[in-house]
Design a protein around this motif. Structure first.
Motif, mmCIF file in Angstrom:
data_model
loop_
_atom_site.group_PDB
_atom_site.id
_atom_site.type_symbol
_atom_site.label_atom_id
_atom_site.label_comp_id
_atom_site.label_asym_id
_atom_site.label_seq_id
_atom_site.Cartn_x
_atom_site.Cartn_y
_atom_site.Cartn_z
ATOM 1 N N ALA B 327 24.890 -36.021 30.006
ATOM 2 C CA ALA B 327 22.901 -36.063 29.336
ATOM 3 C C ALA B 327 22.764 -36.641 27.920
ATOM 4 O O ALA B 327 21.766 -36.981 28.032
ATOM 5 N N GLN B 331 19.045 -39.250 28.180
ATOM 6 C CA GLN B 331 18.557 -38.664 27.622
ATOM 7 C C GLN B 331 18.625 -40.376 25.957
ATOM 8 O O GLN B 331 17.603 -40.273 25.285
ATOM 9 N N ASN B 370 18.060 -32.927 32.155
ATOM 10 C CA ASN B 370 19.664 -33.349 32.144
ATOM 11 C C ASN B 370 21.099 -32.479 30.965
ATOM 12 O O ASN B 370 21.931 -31.847 31.468
ATOM 13 N N SER B 371 20.336 -32.049 30.062
ATOM 14 C CA SER B 371 21.436 -31.112 28.639
ATOM 15 C C SER B 371 20.297 -29.770 29.084
ATOM 16 O O SER B 371 21.581 -28.970 28.624
ATOM 17 N N THR B 377 24.079 -28.174 27.779
ATOM 18 C CA THR B 377 25.128 -28.801 26.153
ATOM 19 C C THR B 377 24.902 -27.451 25.698
ATOM 20 O O THR B 377 27.229 -27.459 25.702
#
Lengths: 378, 394
Positions: B327, B331, B370-371, B377
């Motif tokens: 991620a 990013q 993505n996180s 995350t």
């Protein structure tokens, strides 16, 4: 960790056991407190030589065991864990590599058996200013019929105070900043005109400044080609960078392990401090940095052993990633330990001081970022 | 034969097979639609899909008895290198290949493997994943969609959210509540046909303007008992196992955006900032690009190393950091691209911007997920703190 060969895992066990039992960080503390000017103690160095680590890279016919850089890396990592101070890196890796990469048979015969036995210390004298800048070499050389005369200075020479010979990077033509015009010389430390001044540095290891005034060097002292040694120097520096990165990885891993133990035992507000997310997440992020640094270090050492084209890029990557992790880890080791981390009685300060010295040697993170990106045409 | 010789001879075999079976017209092309989420291919893509699927190289390391490639991890890496060298991208992917198949190989019965795996490998059946719910994001086990036991079948009511590719998928696997009195031991792992009466899919429009995710509603959906995987009320462990494969899969997918198409950093740097004396004119940006590329490089090296280790020991909780790194890598790269594009970096649509510029904007926005997706995350850092570092309280 990469899968180790039988030989490597044997050496790892040996290095781990010896450094833990015979040369732990407490031993380094004793050395520092005793104020030894050389930056290491003789008994430690004799032990290291007796175990044969001084000859890891040196061929058997010259008194060594002819093993590879990946294997040396395993030992250096263990030395890094306990902050073992010795000329092992400067002489048995860097000095030996200079001779192995660029030495004539006669030069190798003259020096390598001594290096393998730990009796002779050969070190590289490259930098002349506060920053690593190999193409910036200015140390002047005048040519004469029977050889060369060197005048100038070198600084921050590793183990410079105890060395028997220097591999000196000097300028035989061109200007500082040119890659062409650099020549390597192998010069005994007792040659006329060399003066050696030991430096006391924060990490308590051995460093010296050298001054060369009209030092005579015969043609048989040249390593590699006259005027054309930059590639040789760069290859040598890459071996130094990868090896030092392995040692730095060990230092940082030890700092990580010790800090993790503290997170699991120190209690505040009725609970172990590692249960607080602000610390647990930082530890997990440092774990990521640690795994990434290890991958880069192992890849760089393997590339050297394979003779890969990617050596320069991987060695810059390894030195930078090990440097970044060690930098952050040595800071967080103090922060996560709180006040105790600031005391001299506690070891964290040793890790921090060693971290910055090792980061700066052979190019810091900034140097290696620039070197890395220049490979991509921007 | 030494292992290196074996690899060399496999490389020859792979090269030969690719020459004969990969349509050259598709070199460096991405499959149309969203690969693995139900794209029905035509023309050369159909040929490539069926050649690859028949050979089993869409799932290179899965056992040959279920239609997989039966390759060693080393051979699979050689195959991936050879495919990358000629720009051959597999059109068979997605949840079936990345997560569901590997999980079945771990926990499925012989009969289930025979039933589910071959159509995944051939790319005939596309899967979606029913996990998150409105009240069950990071706290996934709080899921409430209820499958009531009716003897020989379940009746499912409730909803799922953030379901990628649900509109295109043929089947869904997922975790569903079968006992309201036990949080973890009241969850079962079920599969269901997306064409079943009572299944309704509604796309969700994201900040990127795209709709890769959906809401899925279940209204008295009948699920036969044969579609229960593992024991009733014991689905949580299978669900977690699958998430490990999800992270492993994401971690193993390498750098690069999930929807692809973004520029490489050096090219954008040259085109939009320019060089002075052979170096990028913006020195600060040059260093940031270096740091980004070095992070991506370290990530790739670690992916290889973990891949080797996983091949021996199975997926490890340490892959949690790879999900976090993936991620961060995506990013950071997307942010750098947008920043380098400058005023051309926020074009939304129209002829004033190139296709690449417009795609970069959408890709940048998409990368913010993505996180969050596949475990945030923060959740992944919790997992690493707990399972890898042995810290308490997570």
């Amino acid at each position: 960790m990469a899968v180790l060969t039988e030989e490597q895992s044997m050496l790892k066990d040996q290095a781990q056991a010896w450094s833990r039992d015979e040369s732990p960080v407490a031993k380094f503390r004793q050395m520092r407190d005793s104020g030894v000017a050389m930056g290491f103690d003789d008994a430690t160095w004799s032990d290291i030589a007796a175990m044969g680590w001084t000859g890891i890279l040196i061929p058997e016919e010259l008194g060594g065991s002819g093993m590879d850089h990946a294997t040396f890396g395993v030992v250096l990592e263990e030395m890094g864990r306990q902050l073992v101070a010795s000329p092992l890196f400067a002489s048995s890796l860097v000095g030996a590599s200079a001779l192995l990469l660029g030495g004539t048979d006669a030069q190798r015969q003259r020096w390598l058996p001594g290096v393998a036995a730990g009796d002779a210390i050969v070190t590289l004298a490259v930098d002349e200013g506060p920053h690593h800048r190999p193409e910036g070499i200015a140390l002047q050389v005048e040519r004469s019929i029977d050889g060369f005369t060197l005048t100038g200075s070198k600084t921050f020479v590793l183990e410079g105070g105890s060395a028997d010979a220097f591999v000196v990077a000097a300028r035989t033509s061109g200007e500082p900043g040119d890659k062409a015009g650099i020549t390597l010389f192998l010069i005994p430390s007792d040659a006329d005109g060399i003066s050696v001044t030991s430096l006391k540095m924060a990490d308590s290891r051995g460093y010296a400044d050298l001054t060369f005034s009209n030092v005579k060097a015969g043609t048989d002292t040249v390593l590699g080609e006259v005027d054309n040694a930059f590639d040789l120097l760069d290859a040598l520096l890459d071996r130094a960078r990868a090896g030092l990165a392995a040692e730095m990885l060990g230092t940082a891993c030890e700092a990580f392990d010790r800090t993790l133990v503290y997170l699991k035992t120190r209690e505040q507000f009725g609970q172990v401090i590692g249960s607080f997310q602000s610390l647990g997440h930082r530890a997990a992020t440092l774990f990521m940095d640690m795994e990434f640094a290890r991958s880069c270090v192992e890849a760089a050492l393997r590339a050297i052993d394979d003779g890969s084209d990617e050596v320069p890029i991987l060695c810059s990557l390894a030195k930078c990633k090990a440097g970044e992790f060690l930098h952050d880890m040595s800071n967080d080791m103090i922060q996560m330990h709180g006040g105790i981390g600031m005391t001299d009685e506690f070891d964290a300060g040793f890790f921090l001081k060693r971290a910055r010295a090792a980061e700066a040697a052979f190019g810091g993170q900034s140097f290696h970022r620039r070197r890395y990106i220049s490979h991509f045409g921007i | 034969m030494s292992s290196e010789n074996r690899q060399d001879s496999f490389r020859e075999e792979a090269r030969r097979w690719l020459t004969e079976n990969f349509p050259a017209t598709l070199a460096h092309q991405r499959p149309p639609g969203i690969a693995g989420f139900g794209a029905k291919f035509r023309g050369d893509w159909k040929v490539w899909q069926s050649n690859l699927g028949e050979k089993g190289w869409s799932a290179p390391t899965w056992p040959a008895e279920f239609g997989g490639g039966g390759l060693t991890p080393q051979e699979a890496r050689v195959l991936a290198e050879e495919m990358a060298a000629i720009g051959a991208i597999s059109p068979i992917g997605g949840f079936g290949i990345m997560m569901w198949g590997p999980t079945l190989l771990d926990v499925g019965t012989e009969e289930q493997k025979q039933r589910y795996l071959p159509p995944i490998i051939r790319g005939d059946i596309h899967w979606c994943q029913g996990y998150s719910e409105p009240g069950a994001g990071s706290d996934l086990a709080n899921l409430q969609s209820f499958a009531e036991d009716k003897g020989d079948h379940f009746i499912l009511n409730g909803s799922k959210v953030w379901t990628s590719g649900a509109l295109e998928a043929d089947w869904m696997y997922g975790v569903f509540r079968t006992d309201r009195n036990n949080k973890y031991e009241g969850i079962s792992f079920l599969t269901l046909d997306m064409k079943s009466p009572g299944v309704e899919v509604k796309p969700i429009t994201l900040i990127s303007g795209q709709s890769p995710f959906n809401e899925v509603f279940f209204n008295d959906v009948v699920i036969p008992k044969e579609d229960l995987i593992g024991e009733k009320n014991q689905g949580w462990n299978i669900g977690k196992r699958l998430l490990l494969h999800e992270r492993q899969g994401i971690a193993g997918s390498g750098g690069g955006s999930v929807i692809g198409g973004s520029y490489d950093l050096e090219k954008v740097a040259r085109d939009y900032i320019g060089l002075e004396d052979g170096k990028l004119a913006d020195g600060a940006m040059r260093e940031r690009i270096a740091m980004q590329k070095m992070f991506a490089h370290a990530y790739a090296l670690t992916r290889h190393r973990f891949g080797d280790e996983a091949a021996v020991h199975g997926p490890s909780p340490a892959v949690g950091i790879m999900k976090v790194a993936w991620a961060r890598d995506n990013q950071n790269r997307e942010e750098l691209l947008i920043e380098m594009l400058g005023n051309r970096g926020l074009g939304w649509e129209g002829a004033g911007f190139s296709d690449k510029e417009l795609l970069t904007v959408r890709t940048w926005l998409r990368s913010k997920a993505n996180s969050i997706e596949g475990g945030t995350t923060e959740i992944n850092l919790n997992l690493v703190a707990k399972r890898v570092l042995g810290l308490k309280g997570y």
